[in-house]
Write an enzyme that holds these catalytic residues in place. Structure first.
Site, PDB file in Angstrom:
ATOM      1  N   CYS A  88       0.790  -1.235   0.000  1.00  0.00           N
ATOM      2  CA  CYS A  88       0.000   0.000   0.000  1.00  0.00           C
ATOM      3  C   CYS A  88       0.827   1.291   0.000  1.00  0.00           C
ATOM      4  CB  CYS A  88      -0.965   0.006   1.177  1.00  0.00           C
ATOM      5  SG  CYS A  88      -1.530  -1.599   1.717  1.00  0.00           S
TER       6      CYS A  88
ATOM      7  N   ARG B 162       6.238 -11.247   6.003  1.00  0.00           N
ATOM      8  CA  ARG B 162       5.741 -10.980   7.352  1.00  0.00           C
ATOM      9  C   ARG B 162       6.366 -11.989   8.305  1.00  0.00           C
ATOM     10  NH1 ARG B 162      -0.689  -9.632   6.044  1.00  0.00           N
ATOM     11  NH2 ARG B 162      -0.207  -7.948   4.561  1.00  0.00           N
TER      12      ARG B 162
ATOM     13  N   GLN C 110       1.016 -11.366  -3.557  1.00  0.00           N
ATOM     14  CA  GLN C 110      -0.403 -11.048  -3.690  1.00  0.00           C
ATOM     15  C   GLN C 110      -0.717 -10.595  -5.110  1.00  0.00           C
ATOM     16  OE1 GLN C 110      -0.381  -7.978  -0.566  1.00  0.00           O
ATOM     17  NE2 GLN C 110      -1.944  -9.166   0.498  1.00  0.00           N
TER      18      GLN C 110
ATOM     19  N   ASP D 232      -2.203  -8.058  -5.865  1.00  0.00           N
ATOM     20  CA  ASP D 232      -2.618  -6.875  -5.127  1.00  0.00           C
ATOM     21  C   ASP D 232      -2.972  -5.744  -6.089  1.00  0.00           C
ATOM     22  OD1 ASP D 232      -3.167  -5.431  -2.897  1.00  0.00           O
ATOM     23  OD2 ASP D 232      -1.090  -5.003  -2.369  1.00  0.00           O
TER      24      ASP D 232
ATOM     25  N   HIS E 107      -4.593  -1.395  -5.882  1.00  0.00           N
ATOM     26  CA  HIS E 107      -5.215  -0.294  -5.154  1.00  0.00           C
ATOM     27  C   HIS E 107      -5.902   0.614  -6.162  1.00  0.00           C
ATOM     28  CE1 HIS E 107      -2.190  -1.707  -2.251  1.00  0.00           C
ATOM     29  NE2 HIS E 107      -3.132  -1.420  -1.384  1.00  0.00           N
TER      30      HIS E 107
ATOM     31  N   LYS F 267     -14.973  -3.051   5.315  1.00  0.00           N
ATOM     32  CA  LYS F 267     -14.352  -3.954   4.346  1.00  0.00           C
ATOM     33  C   LYS F 267     -15.340  -5.039   3.955  1.00  0.00           C
ATOM     34  CE  LYS F 267     -12.188  -6.899   7.868  1.00  0.00           C
ATOM     35  NZ  LYS F 267     -10.928  -7.517   8.351  1.00  0.00           N
TER      36      LYS F 267
ATOM     37  N   HIS G 201      -8.332  -0.937  -1.215  1.00  0.00           N
ATOM     38  CA  HIS G 201      -7.362  -2.035  -1.204  1.00  0.00           C
ATOM     39  C   HIS G 201      -8.105  -3.287  -1.672  1.00  0.00           C
ATOM     40  CE1 HIS G 201      -4.696   0.196   1.771  1.00  0.00           C
ATOM     41  NE2 HIS G 201      -5.861   0.804   1.926  1.00  0.00           N
TER      42      HIS G 201
END
Length: 655
Positions: A348, A377, A395, A397, A399, A479, A525
């Site tokens: 992000c 992580r 991911q 991912d 945005h 979310k 996200h």
């Protein structure tokens, strides 16, 4: 004179305080026999608790979710009671309800053995047959401490001492045995039933602290009846067969090893699946207006401080100094004033940095920014689980930076994309949920009202059913959660969609609005697969390793009956490869049944067998995975059929 309102809206008035048992009896004698607890204004209470004020009431029975939780809660007490009867001197600690069951942690010098399970289960059944009544006792804190200390229960006494001063302590008695507990509980042990089973053993630190004593944990499961217990055990057996870790080794897809905790070594076959999934979702994203980016693996600590991750998540991040370590053997390896960097746990903040390059206009929005971002992580070793819980993951991912008036349209667009992708890969049973404002949150109530209303509007306009999860939203905004059911009925949460007003503010992202003023974009996200690793693990288990044709690492195995037909086998394999199929040839001097069995074990979807007749006629004997029947087709026809069958879902001809 309490007025009791029932779930159907009917009301009953009583002259004095009334218990749940009396309310059930007043409704019907059959309900009174089935009643095990009372739900008062949404809170489950003991059946014998008196009510002296107006309330909305529901009678809890064994066949309700609340009833099943109570059965498991009491089964945990039942386990502890049986263990202390069989193993004198054992101390009890805690025993909560968990998904599909319960556990209890015990303190004793010797560990338990699974061979003890039969005796413990037999004793538990005896206690059920004894129909021991349950009684609740409320004690002052000091008196409760003295009660457990007198029994040598130091762990219970410690728990009570840590409770707030002056708080009354609940002790539940089941016959002569008792335990510290908030409750509620069933009226007697007979209501637990005998649909329980002890499952496994584990070690656990007292209160989860590695500096404390190691306790002995016994896990169990409990259900409302034997049919449900049997179905659960059958599901576990099937899940064991489908375990992605076992299949990953059997099918040579990937491996994990001690020297790279939580990181995956992808083998060629497994990485083939990865690349196919990545290529598929990349095409879907391109068609949906996303632009792909690539951001650094390591970012300065300041970005994580600004975003708030450093304060809340630093223990879960891998950090490195922004200097060359001292290796001379004298002085500190890292200087005291070293700057620190973090290997990114998410993408992000980096995507915000790209958004901030150059001036953005309201006309530029929405900007859909995608990245197959590799993140790290620092998960505890004990939490790691194959592909499902890793330290290094990638991911799909993205945005979306948009104006507030674009949120509904972007949400509808994502819901359509999500349903399309999951339908393509074989998941159609999906539950949608909206997680709303938590107690601790950023932003005003007005902002939350608008955000939650927009998400609900998007679902309504999409024609999708959804459920509200009160208080389970993110700190910065509501979310969406996506829960899908796999082939054996398990539920998984995959993908994510989070509405964020906070990060653009913290990282100073803005655009120029129509009136020339600076405005903050809203940041959405979102990920469809979520973690590539976890999603592949889920697919392996869902399909039990028998992947759809387009995802199968090897799509066709060409196997010969005699060595004399090898030239035609090579010709057939070349034709398949030219058509874009992944094919292997098996020219070994082995019996054909052995070859077929081996390729079937490797979950190859199609086995093309060639004997002398097939070579002479330029045909193939085709056997599908899982079928004992075979069909004969020409090579040209086989190439045409399987080339089309192996196309990814988005590339198949319409209709």
């Amino acid at each position: 004179m309490p007025v009791i309102t029932l779930p159907d809206g009917a009301q009953r008035q009583f002259d004095t305080a009334v218990t749940g048992a009396q309310i059930a009896e007043d409704i019907s004698k059959s309900l009174a026999k089935k009643a095990i607890a009372l739900k008062v204004d949404g809170e489950v209470r003991d059946l014998w608790d008196p009510l002296d004020a107006d309330a909305k009431v529901e009678i809890v029975t064994r066949d309700t979710p609340d009833g099943l939780d109570l059965i498991r809660h009491d089964a945990a007490h039942l386990l502890a009671q049986a263990v202390q009867a069989l193993f004198p001197g054992t101390q009890v600690t805690i025993g909560p309800v968990i998904e599909d069951g319960f556990y209890y942690d015990f303190a004793r010098p010797e560990p338990f053995s699974t061979e003890d399970f039969d005796a413990i289960e037999k004793k538990m059944a005896e206690l059920v047959d004894a129909d021991l009544p349950t009684r609740k006792e409320v004690l002052p804190r000091d008196e409760a401490v003295a009660l457990f200390e007198a029994q040598g229960e130091k762990y219970k006494a410690e728990l009570i001492r840590d409770l707030p001063e002056g708080e009354d302590i609940k002790v539940y008695h089941h016959g002569d045995w008792y335990d510290l507990c908030r409750g509620p509980h069933l009226p007697s042990t007979k209501h637990i039933g005998k649909a329980f089973k002890l499952m496994k053993l584990a070690g656990a630190y007292w209160r989860g602290d590695h500096r404390n004593e190691v306790l002995h944990r016994i896990y169990g499961t409990a259900w409302a009846n034997e049919k449900e217990l049997k179905a659960y055990l059958t599901r576990l057996e099937e899940a064991e067969k489908r375990d992605h870790r076992k299949l990953g080794t059997q099918l040579d897809l990937f491996h994990l090893q001690e020297e790279a905790q939580g990181s995956v070594f992808w083998h060629p076959k497994g990485y083939t699946m990865w690349l196919e999934l990545e290529a598929y979702i990349r095409r879907r994203l391109n068609d949906d207006g996303y632009r792909e980016v690539k951001t650094p693996q390591i970012l300065d600590k300041k970005f994580w401080e600004q975003s708030g991750h450093w304060e809340k998540f630093s223990q879960g991040m891998f950090v490195v100094p922004d200097e060359v370590p001292n290796t001379d053997g004298e002085g500190d390896i890292i200087s005291e004033d070293a700057k620190w960097m973090a290997i990114k746990p998410m993408n992000c903040p980096a995507h915000v940095q790209i958004f901030k390059q150059g001036i953005k206009s309201y006309r530029d929005l929405p900007i859909r920014m995608a990245e197959f971002g590799c993140c790290h992580r620092n998960e505890p070793h004990g939490a790691l689980h194959g592909l499902m819980r890793v330290r290094q993951f990638t991911q799909d991912d993205a945005h979306i930076f948009c104006r507030e008036d674009q949120i509904i349209d972007e949400t509808i667009r994502f819901l359509k994309l999500f349903a399309t992708v999951y339908g393509d890969v074989g998941f159609t049973d999906i539950s949608y949920k909206i997680a709303t404002r938590p107690e601790v949150r950023a932003g005003t109530d007005e902002t939350w009202d608008r955000a939650e209303e927009m998400l609900e509007t998007a679902f309504k306009q999409s024609g999708l059913d959804y459920e509200i999860l009160p208080g389970e939203g993110a700190f910065y905004g509501p979310k969406l959660e996506f829960h899908l059911r796999d082939a054996i009925g398990r539920t998984w949460q995959c993908g994510t969609y989070q509405l964020d007003y906070v990060l653009p503010e913290r990282l100073d992202a803005s655009y120029v609005d129509e009136d020339g003023s600076r405005k903050r974009p809203v940041m959405l996200h979102r990920a469809v697969y979520g973690s590539m690793e976890r999603f592949i693990g889920l697919l392996i288990e869902h399909f039990a390793g028998r992947m759809p044709m387009w995802l199968s690492p090897t799509q066709i195995a060409v196997a010969t009956i005699t060595t004399g037909v090898n030239p035609f086998a090579e010709e057939a394999a070349a034709a398949f490869r030219k058509a874009g199929l992944r094919v292997v040839t098996d020219l070994r001097n082995e019996k054909i049944n052995y070859k077929v069995r081996e390729h079937s074990d490797q979950k190859v979807p199609v086995i093309a067998v060639i004997g002398e007749r097939e070579a002479e006629e330029k045909t193939l004997s085709i056997r599908r995975l899982g079928s004992k029947q075979s069909t004969t087709v020409s090579l040209d026809e086989a190439v045409k059929i399987f080339a089309e069958e192996a196309l990814p879902p988005d590339l198949k001809p319409a209709g």
